[in-house]
Design a protein around this motif. Sequence first.
Motif, short mmCIF file in Angstrom:
data_model
loop_
_atom_site.label_atom_id
_atom_site.label_comp_id
_atom_site.label_asym_id
_atom_site.label_seq_id
_atom_site.Cartn_x
_atom_site.Cartn_y
_atom_site.Cartn_z
N LEU A 93 45.36 40.66 39.89
CA LEU A 93 44.86 42.03 40.06
C LEU A 93 45.51 42.70 41.26
O LEU A 93 45.85 43.89 41.21
CB LEU A 93 43.34 42.00 40.23
CG LEU A 93 42.67 43.36 40.50
CD1 LEU A 93 42.81 44.27 39.29
CD2 LEU A 93 41.19 43.16 40.86
N GLY A 94 45.71 41.95 42.35
CA GLY A 94 46.21 42.55 43.57
C GLY A 94 45.28 43.64 44.06
O GLY A 94 44.05 43.53 43.96
N ASP A 95 45.84 44.72 44.58
CA ASP A 95 45.02 45.85 45.03
C ASP A 95 44.79 46.86 43.93
O ASP A 95 44.23 47.94 44.17
CB ASP A 95 45.64 46.51 46.26
CG ASP A 95 46.98 47.19 45.96
OD1 ASP A 95 47.43 47.17 44.79
OD2 ASP A 95 47.58 47.75 46.90
N PRO A 145 46.57 35.00 43.04
CA PRO A 145 47.68 35.96 43.14
C PRO A 145 48.41 36.20 41.82
O PRO A 145 49.05 37.24 41.65
CB PRO A 145 48.61 35.30 44.16
CG PRO A 145 47.76 34.33 44.91
CD PRO A 145 46.77 33.83 43.91
N GLN A 146 48.30 35.27 40.87
CA GLN A 146 49.14 35.34 39.66
C GLN A 146 48.37 35.48 38.36
O GLN A 146 48.96 35.85 37.35
CB GLN A 146 50.02 34.09 39.58
CG GLN A 146 49.22 32.78 39.57
CD GLN A 146 50.04 31.60 40.04
OE1 GLN A 146 51.25 31.70 40.22
NE2 GLN A 146 49.39 30.47 40.25
N GLN A 158 53.98 40.30 46.38
CA GLN A 158 54.38 38.91 46.17
C GLN A 158 53.67 37.98 47.15
O GLN A 158 53.83 38.07 48.36
CB GLN A 158 55.89 38.75 46.32
CG GLN A 158 56.39 37.38 45.90
CD GLN A 158 56.28 37.18 44.40
OE1 GLN A 158 56.75 38.01 43.63
NE2 GLN A 158 55.66 36.11 43.99
N ALA A 159 52.86 37.08 46.60
CA ALA A 159 52.20 36.08 47.43
C ALA A 159 53.21 35.02 47.85
O ALA A 159 54.27 34.85 47.24
CB ALA A 159 51.05 35.43 46.64
N ALA A 160 52.88 34.32 48.92
CA ALA A 160 53.73 33.21 49.34
C ALA A 160 53.81 32.18 48.23
O ALA A 160 52.80 31.86 47.59
CB ALA A 160 53.17 32.58 50.61
#
Length: 355
Positions: free
Chosen positions: A252-254, A286-287, A52-54
Amino acid sequence: MKRRSLLTVASAATVMTLGGVGYAAHRRSRNPYYQGPKSDHFDGLRFHSPEQAADKDLADVIRWQLARKGEAWPAQFPSPFPPDRPPERVPGLRVVLIGHASYLVQVAGRNILIDPVFAKRASPTRFAGPKRVNPPGIAYADLPPIDAVLITHNHYDHLEGPTVARLWQDHQPAIIAPLGNDAILKGYDDGMPVETRDWGESIDLGQGLTVHLTPANHWSARGLNDRRMALWCAFVLTSPRGVHYHVGDTGLGDGAIFREVRTRFGAPRLATLPIGAYEPRWFMKPQHMNPEDAVEALKLLGADQALGHHWGTFRLTDEGVERPAQALDAALDAADLPRDRFLALRPGQVWSAEG
């Protein structure tokens, strides 16, 4: 719960929320949609994704809007494919893009709608918000009998309450959504049954077809003060026709969410992945995946075939209307993958497999 949220568009924050890509204030101390036990992704008030990004705040939205240099979209961007008239049932696998992130999936004799949006705007109002630039790739009247409706999350470009209520009244399908979204949907028809599940849970639809909910790197909101109070998800459909992995929205994230799908279910026969609404990257990364991220997701999944959506129907972000498809071709070329392995679908376009 009121029939629809009475949001205004008096501020940039609200306008961004209508497109499912922006700011939401943190004012509530009680979750209006879901009351349940805490978990590794629910703190008792809000849900959170594995990475979860800020949360973006109003200052971020204003920064984006003040510096915005997005490409203009045409008033109309018609699909080169005529509206589809699907058969009543198919024994194999047939997938049609209705538009943006809305699909009809016909598999093993069952008909499934994912995130059906037929409205002219992705908005809680009829007079403001992102406007459709092409008609649905299937007219509502031409839908076959619908057995199930799957909702990935509650942003207005994915959850259109009046259409889901109409589908329930006309077809009585199973309606499946992540935790908390039943409260939202029942605001449009309180007699509509909605089956909600958590990440890692499944629903058997019969005839060998099972729907599994898996994590996505995204968030939720219907208004300015309910951010992350309903869960969001991706879906895996397992059937005699193989594994179909569908993502409505994700970053995508990691890459862990894609590796985990492959580990649990095997390499999908088909992956339907978002490729649009990605600029500016500092705000969207992030989304929302961009096409390069989506190609990386394809590689991590090892899917036989990928189809791209979430582009070319509603303007949510800064990239031009044709940029996602162009960038997808470039990303496939750079990865030395054939272009026909990952198609950027247009409304009405059909992909099918017989066996």
